[in-house]
Enzyme design. Structure first.
Site, PDB file in Angstrom:
ATOM      1  N   VAL A 168       0.806  -1.222   0.000  1.00  0.00           N
ATOM      2  CA  VAL A 168       0.000   0.000   0.000  1.00  0.00           C
ATOM      3  C   VAL A 168       0.838   1.270   0.000  1.00  0.00           C
ATOM      4  CG1 VAL A 168      -2.019  -1.052   1.082  1.00  0.00           C
ATOM      5  CG2 VAL A 168      -0.200  -0.088   2.516  1.00  0.00           C
ATOM      6  N   TYR A 169       2.141   1.170   0.137  1.00  0.00           N
ATOM      7  CA  TYR A 169       2.967   2.366   0.145  1.00  0.00           C
ATOM      8  C   TYR A 169       2.940   3.003  -1.248  1.00  0.00           C
ATOM      9  CZ  TYR A 169       4.889   0.954   4.689  1.00  0.00           C
ATOM     10  OH  TYR A 169       5.050   0.593   6.010  1.00  0.00           O
ATOM     11  N   SER A 170       2.383   4.196  -1.308  1.00  0.00           N
ATOM     12  CA  SER A 170       2.215   4.915  -2.580  1.00  0.00           C
ATOM     13  C   SER A 170       1.511   4.042  -3.609  1.00  0.00           C
ATOM     14  CB  SER A 170       3.573   5.403  -3.121  1.00  0.00           C
ATOM     15  OG  SER A 170       4.213   6.250  -2.201  1.00  0.00           O
ATOM     16  N   GLU A 171       0.552   3.258  -3.128  1.00  0.00           N
ATOM     17  CA  GLU A 171      -0.272   2.391  -3.982  1.00  0.00           C
ATOM     18  C   GLU A 171       0.574   1.459  -4.849  1.00  0.00           C
ATOM     19  OE1 GLU A 171      -2.689   5.198  -6.105  1.00  0.00           O
ATOM     20  OE2 GLU A 171      -4.112   5.384  -4.458  1.00  0.00           O
ATOM     21  N   GLY A 172       1.642   0.940  -4.258  1.00  0.00           N
ATOM     22  CA  GLY A 172       2.500  -0.017  -4.945  1.00  0.00           C
ATOM     23  C   GLY A 172       3.725   0.585  -5.583  1.00  0.00           C
TER      24      GLY A 172
END
Length: 325
Positions: A52-56
């Site tokens: 989920v960090y920066s949406e991948g």
């Protein structure tokens, strides 16, 4: 950089880890490259990320950089799965979701396995044994070498660790990741003792209390800081009077040691019992270099004792008999 065993396993990790939560959002690719290069040159090995960090995007950048900058085999990559963007269900610990998410992470990372895979949060709507079975399948299929949990309470962690050791063939938990700093010592009540008892290594997230322990907020909120931007809600809880007294003590210790508050705070949490590694996130390579400078700092016992006392959380019943206080 010193390497430590992760809990009671054979996996060795650097005692400072590189966090990538803001890669692809506040940290562009060229800056991420500078950070990873500096980290590896300092002897760091453990890199922490999540789907989920920066949406991948954080995983994607890390994958690109292991192709072009730092060889994959020189790093210990940890990623996490389980948090989702769906507002109706912010956490999904189902076996199907977790394994699908892991496959997607491997694709973005450009690797056939991660060294450490963590369930990112507790899902109260999925049977715990189903979530844990996903960890077993990840290891047996070769997609993960070691597994663990993040953001679980003490009883959740203890139950999971016991379940995994109850039957031969299940994969013991190797790590737990929790927020831990001089301003957030809540895990000392149950989570950390549970981890130590089960031989689980602790990865200390946000060891600088979201930047507050650097001292940058002592005289206000800088316009270019996280506290003035999208992360203001995360920083604000650490700007109360109790926190200010602890930050002042850290600054005083730093002055006496001719170092920075950042390095004092980081050295304190890094060397707490049960901690295998402290995860440091930075916006620039210069900020990261300051954190890496803590590697050579060992706090004197007197200073550590003062910091322990001034930041000690209030624990009463059942930790101590409140009737005699």
């Amino acid at each position: 950089m010193e390497q430590r065993h992760l809990g009671r396993t054979g996996l060795r990790v650097s005692r400072l880890a590189l966090g990538t939560m803001t890669w692809g959002r506040d940290v562009p690719e060229h800056e991420a490259a500078d950070q990873l290069k500096a980290f590896a040159e300092a002897g760091g090995t453990l890199v922490d990320t999540a789907d989920v960090y920066s949406e991948g995007t954080a995983e994607y950048l890390l994958g690109r950089l292991t192709e072009s900058l730092v060889p994959r085999e020189e790093l210990v990559i940890c990623t996490k799965s389980g948090r989702v963007a769906d507002r109706s269900r912010r956490i999904d610990g189902s076996r199907g979701h977790l394994l699908t998410a892991l496959d997607a992470s491997l694709h973005r990372l450009g690797t056939d396995h991660v060294d450490l895979w963590l369930v990112h949060a507790f899902d109260p709507h999925t049977p715990a044994e189903e979530t844990l079975h996903a960890l077993d399948l990840a290891v047996s299929s070769g997609r993960a070498r070691y597994v663990g949990l993040a953001d679980h309470s003490g009883w959740q962690l203890a139950r999971a660790a016991t379940w995994q050791r109850a039957v031969p063939g299940r994969t013991p938990l190797a790590a737990a990741q929790m927020e831990y700093s001089l301003l957030q010592r809540g895990i000392e009540r149950e989570v950390l003792p549970a981890a130590q008892d089960a031989g689980i290594g602790m990865l200390a997230a946000s060891p600088l209390a979201r930047g507050v322990l650097t001292g940058k907020y002592r005289h206000g909120t800088p316009a270019d800081s996280r506290g003035a931007g999208t992360l203001a809600g995360l920083v604000q809880p650490y700007l109360d009077e109790d926190s200010r007294l602890i930050v002042d003590a850290v600054a005083t210790a730093a002055d006496g040691l001719a170092t920075s508050p950042l390095q004092v705070a980081l050295a304190w949490v890094r060397d707490r019992p049960g901690v295998a590694s402290a995860v440091v996130g930075a916006r620039t390579a210069t900020q990261l270099a300051s954190a890496l400078g803590a590697e050579s700092l060992c706090l004197p016992d007197e200073i550590r004792s003062v910091l322990d006392d001034i930041s000690a959380p209030l624990h009463f019943y059942p930790d101590q008999d409140w009737t005699v206080l």
